[in-house]
Design a protein around this motif. Structure first.
Motif, PDB file in Angstrom:
ATOM      1  N   LEU A  15      -8.431  36.884  15.894  1.00 50.73           N
ATOM      2  CA  LEU A  15      -8.787  37.877  16.901  1.00 50.73           C
ATOM      3  C   LEU A  15      -7.591  38.778  17.222  1.00 50.73           C
ATOM      4  O   LEU A  15      -7.741  39.994  17.351  1.00 50.73           O
ATOM      5  N   THR A  16      -6.418  38.191  17.310  1.00 49.92           N
ATOM      6  CA  THR A  16      -5.214  38.976  17.593  1.00 49.92           C
ATOM      7  C   THR A  16      -4.941  39.967  16.467  1.00 49.92           C
ATOM      8  O   THR A  16      -4.623  41.133  16.718  1.00 49.92           O
ATOM      9  N   GLN A  17      -5.077  39.538  15.229  1.00 49.21           N
ATOM     10  CA  GLN A  17      -4.872  40.432  14.095  1.00 49.21           C
ATOM     11  C   GLN A  17      -5.934  41.526  14.065  1.00 49.21           C
ATOM     12  O   GLN A  17      -5.643  42.677  13.756  1.00 49.21           O
ATOM     13  N   TRP A  18      -7.170  41.170  14.379  1.00 46.40           N
ATOM     14  CA  TRP A  18      -8.239  42.156  14.368  1.00 46.40           C
ATOM     15  C   TRP A  18      -8.020  43.195  15.471  1.00 46.40           C
ATOM     16  O   TRP A  18      -8.199  44.385  15.259  1.00 46.40           O
ATOM     17  N   MET A  19      -7.601  42.748  16.659  1.00 45.11           N
ATOM     18  CA  MET A  19      -7.355  43.671  17.767  1.00 45.11           C
ATOM     19  C   MET A  19      -6.171  44.588  17.467  1.00 45.11           C
ATOM     20  O   MET A  19      -6.154  45.739  17.907  1.00 45.11           O
ATOM     21  N   ALA A  20      -5.190  44.105  16.719  1.00 45.45           N
ATOM     22  CA  ALA A  20      -4.029  44.924  16.396  1.00 45.45           C
ATOM     23  C   ALA A  20      -4.407  46.059  15.444  1.00 45.45           C
ATOM     24  O   ALA A  20      -3.765  47.120  15.453  1.00 45.45           O
ATOM     25  N   GLY A  21      -5.471  45.878  14.664  1.00 44.95           N
ATOM     26  CA  GLY A  21      -5.881  46.897  13.710  1.00 44.95           C
ATOM     27  C   GLY A  21      -6.775  47.975  14.318  1.00 44.95           C
ATOM     28  O   GLY A  21      -7.125  48.939  13.635  1.00 44.95           O
ATOM     29  N   LEU A  22      -7.146  47.861  15.576  1.00 44.05           N
ATOM     30  CA  LEU A  22      -8.026  48.849  16.194  1.00 44.05           C
ATOM     31  C   LEU A  22      -7.218  50.029  16.727  1.00 44.05           C
ATOM     32  O   LEU A  22      -6.127  49.858  17.262  1.00 44.05           O
ATOM     33  N   ASP A  23      -7.767  51.226  16.580  1.00 41.33           N
ATOM     34  CA  ASP A  23      -7.106  52.387  17.170  1.00 41.33           C
ATOM     35  C   ASP A  23      -7.701  52.650  18.563  1.00 41.33           C
ATOM     36  O   ASP A  23      -8.536  51.896  19.049  1.00 41.33           O
ATOM     37  N   ALA A  24      -7.275  53.726  19.201  1.00 37.02           N
ATOM     38  CA  ALA A  24      -7.684  53.998  20.590  1.00 37.02           C
ATOM     39  C   ALA A  24      -9.184  54.240  20.704  1.00 37.02           C
ATOM     40  O   ALA A  24      -9.820  53.787  21.662  1.00 37.02           O
TER      41      ALA A  24
END
Length: 97
Positions: A15-24
């Motif tokens: 989840l942390t890795q997935w959230m880091a890949g999201l833009d604004a």
């Protein structure tokens, strides 16, 4: 026990890795979806509460049946209406028709 903890850590890391890949824009979209789900949950709770309250209070028909045992003021001048059950207004309409 250790397996569950390992799976929880792996899920948190994913989840942390997935959230880091999201833009604004993705973050705003996720916030809008979350806000919509909260509004839906509140609406569902309000509907459920309305149904519970409605089930606790007597309906109009049961109140009419209970009040039909006595004559209300204003009905005495209509002879057969005092002995009939139901709504006085509807009885008067039937009498006039």
């Amino acid at each position: 026990m250790d397996y569950a903890l390992d799976y929880a850590h792996m899920a948190q890391e994913a989840l942390t890795q997935w959230m880091a890949g999201l833009d604004a824009a993705d973050q705003v979209t996720m916030m809008a979806i979350g806000f919509g789900l909260m509004i839906f949950a509140v609406a569902a709770l309000m509907i459920q509460r309305h149904r519970e309250v409605k089930a606790q209070h007597p309906t109009r028909s049961t109140l009419v049946e209970e009040s039909a045992s006595y004559v209300t003021p204003g009905e005495r001048h209509i002879a057969p209406a005092g002995k009939q059950k139901g709504d006085a207004f509807l009885r008067r309409l039937d009498h006039l028709a």
